[in-house]
Design an enzyme around this catalytic site. Structure first.
Site, PDB file in Angstrom:
ATOM      1  N   TRP A   1      27.836  26.970  -5.923  1.00 42.09           N
ATOM      2  CA  TRP A   1      27.019  26.495  -7.039  1.00 42.09           C
ATOM      3  C   TRP A   1      27.155  27.396  -8.246  1.00 42.09           C
ATOM      4  CZ3 TRP A   1      26.364  21.717  -7.189  1.00 42.09           C
ATOM      5  CH2 TRP A   1      26.126  20.977  -6.042  1.00 42.09           C
TER       6      TRP A   1
ATOM      7  N   ASP B   1      19.123  29.512 -11.149  1.00 39.60           N
ATOM      8  CA  ASP B   1      19.220  28.213 -10.482  1.00 39.60           C
ATOM      9  C   ASP B   1      18.458  28.333  -9.160  1.00 39.60           C
ATOM     10  OD1 ASP B   1      19.884  25.926  -9.127  1.00 39.60           O
ATOM     11  OD2 ASP B   1      22.059  26.170  -9.312  1.00 39.60           O
TER      12      ASP B   1
ATOM     13  N   LYS C   1      15.759  18.936  -3.259  1.00 39.25           N
ATOM     14  CA  LYS C   1      15.762  19.809  -2.084  1.00 39.25           C
ATOM     15  C   LYS C   1      14.335  20.126  -1.647  1.00 39.25           C
ATOM     16  CE  LYS C   1      20.290  20.480  -3.122  1.00 39.25           C
ATOM     17  NZ  LYS C   1      21.107  20.746  -4.295  1.00 39.25           N
TER      18      LYS C   1
HETATM   19  C1  LIG Z   1      22.113  20.847  -5.119  1.00 39.58           C
HETATM   20  C2  LIG Z   1      22.326  22.004  -6.015  1.00 39.58           C
HETATM   21  C3  LIG Z   1      22.794  21.852  -7.322  1.00 39.58           C
HETATM   22  C4  LIG Z   1      23.198  20.514  -7.895  1.00 39.58           C
HETATM   23  O1  LIG Z   1      22.109  19.732  -8.105  1.00 39.58           O
HETATM   24  P1  LIG Z   1      22.220  18.288  -8.825  1.00 39.58           P
HETATM   25  O2  LIG Z   1      20.795  17.961  -9.035  1.00 39.58           O
HETATM   26  O3  LIG Z   1      22.940  17.398  -7.875  1.00 39.58           O
HETATM   27  O4  LIG Z   1      22.980  18.473 -10.084  1.00 39.58           O
HETATM   28  C5  LIG Z   1      22.926  22.987  -8.103  1.00 39.58           C
HETATM   29  N1  LIG Z   1      22.601  24.206  -7.642  1.00 39.58           N
HETATM   30  C6  LIG Z   1      22.153  24.390  -6.389  1.00 39.58           C
HETATM   31  C7  LIG Z   1      21.805  25.764  -5.939  1.00 39.58           C
HETATM   32  C8  LIG Z   1      21.995  23.302  -5.539  1.00 39.58           C
HETATM   33  O5  LIG Z   1      21.539  23.484  -4.288  1.00 39.58           O
END
Ligand SMILES: *Cc1c(COP(=O)(O)O)cnc(C)c1O
Length: 358
Positions: free
Chosen positions: A102, A171, A195
């Site tokens: 990521w 993030d 998530k």
């Molecule tokens: C799932 C995830 C993303 C991507 O998320 P989207 O909403 O599909 O763009 C980015 N960073 C992390 C850490 C993730 O787990």
């Protein structure tokens, strides 16, 4: 009703109480004669929902007045672009840490916008890990420092966050509201909801107001944090249903008690890591000091056994344990709403599987 144990990394398990409440409300939302999806986003029914979602987040995370909670679209991937567009000036540089898949995506997108300095790179290390917070060689005057709080694919998590002169941008897609954090120490926090917060379609952003105000004002309005602050996350039609589920999920978390939930998360992860450590058959993928409490990644002695494990666990009602296609292995994603019973069922399955195949 037969609910399976869903270990999917995202979209992920939602609290069953939330689903039942949504079902009850679906056709006739709280007596208004239509569903929440059909209500005007400027009407009092929907406005109350969005206000509750934002108030719950402010309360759960103890968000200080210096920061604004925004509910946006485009996912965390949208933020990979929006962050540098707003916060990385043409003559500036942003520090990024590479901790895995990521982070790599965030770095790639930021490089499309401006100058990026990757100041720590362990994205391909095995065992998987995140950089050491004390060993970062930060660029003097950097516009911000970007970290990926939890690498969902590799199962590595920052246990202590770095300190920085520059605003820290994190993030937190896969560990927001899974543990206690001090929002005031971050310039910006972002997370796709699917998530640990609700369904896909809504993205949480918590941004320091002064950073948003000083952001690049020559980019399209829809991309500017300040636009969304000025419009209370209603610059365009919000994803009403996703925000409604977010309101219910955060209400559920408030009722459960966030501190109790955070303790339970550590306990659930420990049950799985203890099972890995008690066996020579299973090997945890992450370095000990970086083991994620949200995504527990592990390997078996061969890829054939991993495929067999994935197949037989699925048949046993333990779904979505196959690791991400880019890394293989197995992965158990155990966010807030994932029950301890499901973790115990997996531990029991692992013991049986080892007995039969070890
Ligand atoms: C799932 C995830 C993303 C991507 O998320 P989207 O909403 O599909 O763009 C980015 N960073 C992390 C850490 C993730 O787990």
């Amino acid at each position: 009703m037969s609910r399976i144990y869903n270990f999917c990394a995202g979209p992920a398990t939602l609290p069953v109480e939330v689903l039942e409440e949504a079902q009850k409300d679906l056709v006739d939302f709280r007596g208004c004669g239509m569903s929440i999806m059909e209500c005007s986003h400027r009407g009092k029914e929907y406005m109350a929902v969005q206000e509750e979602a934002i108030a719950n987040i402010n309360e759960l995370l103890n968000v200080p007045d210096t920061h604004e909670v925004l509910l946006l679209q485009g996912g965390a991937s949208g933020q990979f672009a929006m962050i540098p567009m707003n916060l990385l000036p043409a003559d500036g540089v942003a520090d990024y840490t590479n901790s895995g898949a990521w982070a790599i995506k965030a770095i790639k997108e930021a490089k499309n916008v401006g100058q990026v300095n990757v100041i720590a790179d362990c994205g391909k290390d095995v065992p998987t890990r995140v950089p050491s917070p004390d060993a970062l060689q930060q660029t003097p005057g950097a516009a911000y420092l970007h970290i990926t709080s939890n690498e969902t694919i590799s199962g590595a998590q920052w246990k202590t966050f770095p300190t920085s002169e520059a605003p820290i941008v994190a993030d937190m897609s896969s560990d927001i509201l899974s543990r206690s954090i001090d929002v005031s120490t971050f310039g910006l926090i972002y997370a796709g909801a699917q998530k640990n917060l609700g369904p896909s379609g809504v993205t949480l952003v918590i941004v320091r107001k002064d950073l948003a105000a000083a952001g690049n004002s020559t980019i399209p309005n829809i991309m500017r944090y300040q636009t969304h602050i000025d419009n209370g996350s209603m610059y365009n039609t919000p994803p009403c249903f996703a925000i409604y589920i977010l309101a219910l999920t955060t209400r559920w978390l408030k009722n459960a008690g966030p501190e109790a939930m955070y303790k339970q998360n550590v306990d659930k992860a420990k049950r799985l890591y203890d099972a890995l450590d008690a066996s020579a058959f299973y090997t945890g993928t992450a370095a000990l000091e970086c083991r994620s409490d949200m995504n527990v990644t592990f390997r078996l002695p061969s890829e054939e056994l991993e495929a067999q494990f994935a197949k037989e666990s699925t048949a046993a009602g333990l779904m979505q344990l196959k690791g991400h296609r880019s890394v293989g292995g197995l992965r158990a994603s155990i966010y807030n709403a994932f029950p301890t019973d499901g973790v115990d069922a997996l531990v029991a399955f692992m013991k049986d599987f080892e007995r039969a195949n070890g």
